[in-house]
Structures are given as C-alpha cells and as structure tokens.
Design a protein around this motif. Sequence first.
Motif, short mmCIF file in Angstrom:
data_model
loop_
_atom_site.label_atom_id
_atom_site.label_comp_id
_atom_site.label_asym_id
_atom_site.label_seq_id
_atom_site.Cartn_x
_atom_site.Cartn_y
_atom_site.Cartn_z
N GLU A 32 0.83 -1.21 0.00
CA GLU A 32 0.00 0.00 0.00
C GLU A 32 0.87 1.26 0.00
N THR A 33 1.93 1.24 0.78
CA THR A 33 2.87 2.36 0.79
C THR A 33 3.51 2.50 -0.58
N GLY A 34 3.81 1.39 -1.24
CA GLY A 34 4.39 1.40 -2.58
C GLY A 34 3.50 2.09 -3.59
N VAL A 35 2.19 1.84 -3.51
CA VAL A 35 1.25 2.49 -4.43
C VAL A 35 1.25 4.00 -4.19
N PHE A 36 1.26 4.41 -2.91
CA PHE A 36 1.35 5.84 -2.59
C PHE A 36 2.64 6.42 -3.16
N TRP A 37 3.75 5.71 -2.98
CA TRP A 37 5.04 6.17 -3.51
C TRP A 37 4.98 6.33 -5.03
N ASN A 73 -7.74 -2.28 -3.70
CA ASN A 73 -8.95 -2.54 -2.90
C ASN A 73 -8.75 -2.13 -1.45
N LYS A 74 -7.60 -2.49 -0.89
CA LYS A 74 -7.32 -2.15 0.52
C LYS A 74 -7.24 -0.63 0.71
N LEU A 75 -6.56 0.05 -0.22
CA LEU A 75 -6.47 1.51 -0.12
C LEU A 75 -7.83 2.16 -0.29
N GLU A 76 -8.66 1.57 -1.13
CA GLU A 76 -10.02 2.07 -1.32
C GLU A 76 -10.83 1.88 -0.05
N ASP A 77 -10.71 0.71 0.57
CA ASP A 77 -11.42 0.43 1.83
C ASP A 77 -11.00 1.39 2.94
N LYS A 78 -9.74 1.83 2.91
CA LYS A 78 -9.22 2.73 3.94
C LYS A 78 -9.49 4.20 3.61
N GLY A 79 -10.10 4.44 2.44
CA GLY A 79 -10.49 5.80 2.09
C GLY A 79 -9.40 6.67 1.47
N TYR A 80 -8.32 6.05 1.00
CA TYR A 80 -7.23 6.83 0.41
C TYR A 80 -7.36 7.02 -1.10
N THR A 98 -8.34 10.21 -2.99
CA THR A 98 -9.47 10.92 -2.38
C THR A 98 -8.90 12.16 -1.68
N GLU A 99 -9.77 13.01 -1.18
CA GLU A 99 -9.30 14.18 -0.43
C GLU A 99 -8.45 13.74 0.76
N ASN A 100 -8.89 12.67 1.44
CA ASN A 100 -8.12 12.12 2.56
C ASN A 100 -6.77 11.61 2.07
N GLY A 101 -6.75 10.95 0.93
CA GLY A 101 -5.51 10.44 0.36
C GLY A 101 -4.55 11.57 0.01
N LYS A 102 -5.09 12.63 -0.60
CA LYS A 102 -4.26 13.80 -0.96
C LYS A 102 -3.67 14.44 0.30
N ALA A 103 -4.51 14.63 1.31
CA ALA A 103 -4.06 15.27 2.55
C ALA A 103 -3.00 14.41 3.24
N THR A 104 -3.23 13.11 3.27
CA THR A 104 -2.26 12.20 3.90
C THR A 104 -0.95 12.20 3.14
#
Length: 149
Positions: A32-37, A73-80, A98-104
């Motif tokens: 999940e961190t890798g996808v954010f990266w 799917n996991k990132l979607e479930d967590k709202g990112y 998402t807005e939460n994902g952008k802010a995080t």
Amino acid sequence: MDNRIMKLIIALGKFSAQPRQYRIIEGLNASETGVFWAMTQIIAEKPDTELFGLSELNSYLNFTRPNLSQTINKLEDKGYVERVVLKDDRRVTYIRLTENGKATAKAKYDEIFVRLENIAKILGEEDTDKLIELVLRFADAYEKSAELK
C-alpha cells in the motif's frame, strides 16, 4: 563472508528496524505504501496528474495484476483512493486519490522533506552530494546485480 558486506547489511538494517513512529503512513503495509510512492513519483514528473492508470502505477511497482488490484482494494477500503471509470471509455479503470488520500500524501511528503532537510544540514553540502551519488550508484548496482546470478 566479506566484513564490508556484513557492515552494509547492518547499516541497511538500521532503516528497517526503525520504531513504528517512523513508518511512512501508519496502518499501511509495504504494498500500500508502494502504491502511494508510485503516485507521488508520477505527480512529481507530471504535477497535473489526477488519474492514475493501473499500468502506469505498475511500471513503478512491478506487482502482479492480482496483487495490484488487491492493494488498490485495501487503499479504497481505507479511504485513500477511489476507482474512476470514464464515460467515454469504460474499458479502462483509473485510480484517483481521495481528499483524505491527498491530505495524507501531502502531510507525509512534507514530513519526509523536513526530515531529509535536517539530515542534509547535519551531513553538510559535500557529504549530502556524495550520499546522493552513492545512493544512485547503489540503486543502479542493485538492479544490475540481479542480472549477474
């Protein structure tokens, strides 16, 4: 075994042994961190990017399709992130923060930037430049080492 290699293993191990407070984003696993990266890398290259194609993301990650899908799917479930299907081409699914994902992502990027700025100050300009050069050479050598089996 070569003593230098053991020292390298110990030195690199110090990063993985950091306390939980230094994890990039609490509650996310490595995939999940890798996808954010990957998203931040794409945004760094193309600042106006809002939609991420799965193939584009995977060019940074080299996940299997099922692993990438499960991670999304996991990132979607967590709202990112959220999936987006465009009206003019329903065959392709995109991912959007998402807005939460952008802010995080912004908060963590800012936090890492400040930390690296502090490290650069501690090391000094010359040693920071050397470190950058060595890390880039290390990454290149790491890739090439897989070919030497």
